[in-house]
Design a protein around this motif. Structure first.
Motif, short mmCIF file in Angstrom:
data_model
loop_
_atom_site.label_atom_id
_atom_site.label_comp_id
_atom_site.label_asym_id
_atom_site.label_seq_id
_atom_site.Cartn_x
_atom_site.Cartn_y
_atom_site.Cartn_z
N GLN A 277 5.67 17.59 18.83
CA GLN A 277 6.22 16.79 17.75
C GLN A 277 5.06 16.23 16.94
O GLN A 277 4.00 15.92 17.50
CB GLN A 277 7.06 15.63 18.28
N ASP A 293 7.37 20.34 8.77
CA ASP A 293 6.66 20.26 10.06
C ASP A 293 5.27 19.64 9.94
O ASP A 293 4.77 19.06 10.89
CB ASP A 293 6.54 21.65 10.67
N CYS A 297 7.25 17.39 12.31
CA CYS A 297 7.80 18.45 13.17
C CYS A 297 8.58 17.81 14.31
O CYS A 297 8.05 16.97 15.04
CB CYS A 297 6.66 19.30 13.73
N CYS A 299 10.04 19.42 17.00
CA CYS A 299 10.04 20.26 18.19
C CYS A 299 11.25 21.19 18.15
O CYS A 299 12.37 20.74 17.86
CB CYS A 299 10.04 19.45 19.50
N PRO A 300 11.06 22.48 18.42
CA PRO A 300 12.17 23.43 18.36
C PRO A 300 13.35 23.06 19.26
O PRO A 300 14.48 23.46 18.98
CB PRO A 300 11.53 24.74 18.82
N GLY A 305 14.38 21.29 12.93
CA GLY A 305 13.24 21.59 12.08
C GLY A 305 13.63 22.02 10.68
O GLY A 305 13.06 21.55 9.69
N THR A 306 14.59 22.93 10.57
CA THR A 306 14.99 23.44 9.25
C THR A 306 15.67 22.36 8.43
O THR A 306 15.41 22.21 7.23
CB THR A 306 15.92 24.65 9.41
N GLN A 346 14.14 13.59 15.52
CA GLN A 346 13.11 13.84 16.53
C GLN A 346 13.53 13.42 17.93
O GLN A 346 12.76 13.60 18.88
CB GLN A 346 11.81 13.13 16.14
#
Length: 415
Positions: A277, A293, A297, A299-300, A305-306, A346
């Motif tokens: 992150q 990001d 960011c 974290c996936p 994220g998008t 997040q």
């Protein structure tokens, strides 16, 4: 406006082209620099959900996005034999579960965003920023091709390892926070691996996770091999060493993991990175701002994220339009409007890395039980509120009456 304001954006992933589109809509002269030779094709699937989906709709791109969608039935957690131990269908949680109603390959989304304004935005591929000089009145940018540009504002949209951020805000280690693992993403041939339309995930004791999901090409699969780990020292430019690391970690693992580790050795799009992150007290400094990001960011594992990239680009450009180009006022509003959304976005899913990449067989079984429970009719509304509604938690401002939007419309009418 006494002159047409100018901006230079570093990065042509998701946030960069989205920001370029909106700035162009508001009459800005925009240049995007990207180190890659073109828009990066393929990639893994990304979600269009919540406010991020609304931004795409306001850009008029939703029909094209839906046409490019990857069809998936949902996510299924499997055992070593491939049997589904628990499932989360795509229509669970109003289409905003782990696999959302609208999923598109990252490269396809980037191409849509690029095409939306490529006739009016200058793209310089194979080019990066090598130096920045913010005088207070303008920013002088030196590019890797030797040219020098002077612009009003510079934006870093160049990912979690942002060079713009390092140049202006300081060392990466001050703001990039590992969450406890690594993931390799790549494309694998679908030979002998058929998910029947599901995104299948296999968890093995020791914090190992292998997964495959459909591609738009039926002869290929989108794959990932992830593992829990403390921070590792490795050369981010040595791809062969990274492939060997993956092979060592997954040696002897069940399900399709051996085939995937072998496919990773030759995959042209192989990419390994830490799960991290980016957390910062401020995303702006002088005439420079971060978006996506590079600044936040999530974290996936959050699936946000998008959405954060699209919404961040929309708000940043919109606030500049509303402030008639006054970057100080606009940057302050950007932080004010977006930060609550980022902070919620997040938030890691329940259990974080411990549940994504469990260390023991017992925790794996518990996770499968929980996945079955939260998709039940009784618990779905509560689970949606707790885990799958973050993408909606912002009221997007309407910037259509902003001064620069009005000026831009006048210019288009004059043409």
């Amino acid at each position: 406006m006494s002159h047409r304001r100018s901006a230079l954006i570093s990065g042509a992933g998701i946030a960069g082209p989205a920001l370029a589109y909106w700035l162009n809509e508001y009459g800005w002269q925009v240049t995007v620099v990207e180190a890659a030779p073109g828009i990066r094709p393929g990639g893994q699937t990304v979600d269009l959900r919540g406010a991020g989906r609304t931004v795409i709709e306001r850009m008029g791109l939703m029909p094209a996005a839906r046409a490019a969608c990857v069809e998936q039935k949902g996510i299924a957690w499997v055992d070593a034999s491939g049997r589904h131990r628990s499932e989360m269908p795509v229509d669970a949680f109003g289409g905003d579960g782990i696999v959302s109603e609208v999923e598109i390959l990252r490269g396809d989304l980037a191409s849509l965003l690029y095409s939306a304004a490529d006739d009016h935005v200058e793209y310089l591929f194979g080019t990066r920023i090598t130096a920045l000089d913010d005088s207070g009145d303008e920013v002088t940018v030196t590019l890797s091709d030797g040219t020098v540009r002077t612009v009003d504002l510079v934006f870093g949209a160049d990912g979690p390892h942002s060079a713009v951020r390092r140049s202006v805000f300081g060392p990466e280690e001050d703001v990039v926070h590992p969450v406890g693992g690594y993931t390799a993403w790549f494309t694998a041939p679908s030979t002998s691996m058929d998910t029947h339309g599901w995104y299948e995930m296999f968890q093995a004791p020791g914090g190992l996770v292998a997964s495959i999901r459909p591609d738009t090409d039926p002869t290929r699969m989108k794959a990932s091999l992830a593992f829990a780990s403390e921070p590792l020292m490795y050369d981010r430019n040595d791809i062969d060493a990274q492939r060997s690391l993956i092979a060592e970690r997954f040696a002897g693992t069940g399900w399709h993991a051996p085939q995937l580790a072998e496919a990773a050795r030759t995959a042209e799009d192989f990419y390994l990175d830490a799960l991290v992150q980016v957390r910062m007290d401020s995303w702006t400094s002088g005439r420079v701002a971060l978006v996506g990001d590079a600044g936040y960011c999530p974290c996936p594992l959050t699936g946000m994220g998008t959405s954060l990239a699209l919404v961040g680009a929309y708000v940043l450009a919109g606030e500049l339009a509303a402030a008639d180009g006054d970057h100080r006022r606009a940057f302050a509003r950007y932080e004010q409007v977006l930060r609550p959304y980022v902070e919620q976005g997040q938030q890691m899913p329940g259990g974080g890395m411990k549940m994504f990449a469990p260390k023991s067989a017992f925790v794996i079984r518990v996770g499968q039980m929980l996945n079955r429970a939260i998709t039940s009719r009784v618990l779905q509304p509560l689970a949606r509120k707790m885990f799958f509604s973050h993408a909606e938690n912002i009221e997007l401002p309407d910037y259509s009456t902003a001064p620069e939007q009005q000026m831009s419309e006048q210019l288009r009418s004059a043409r």
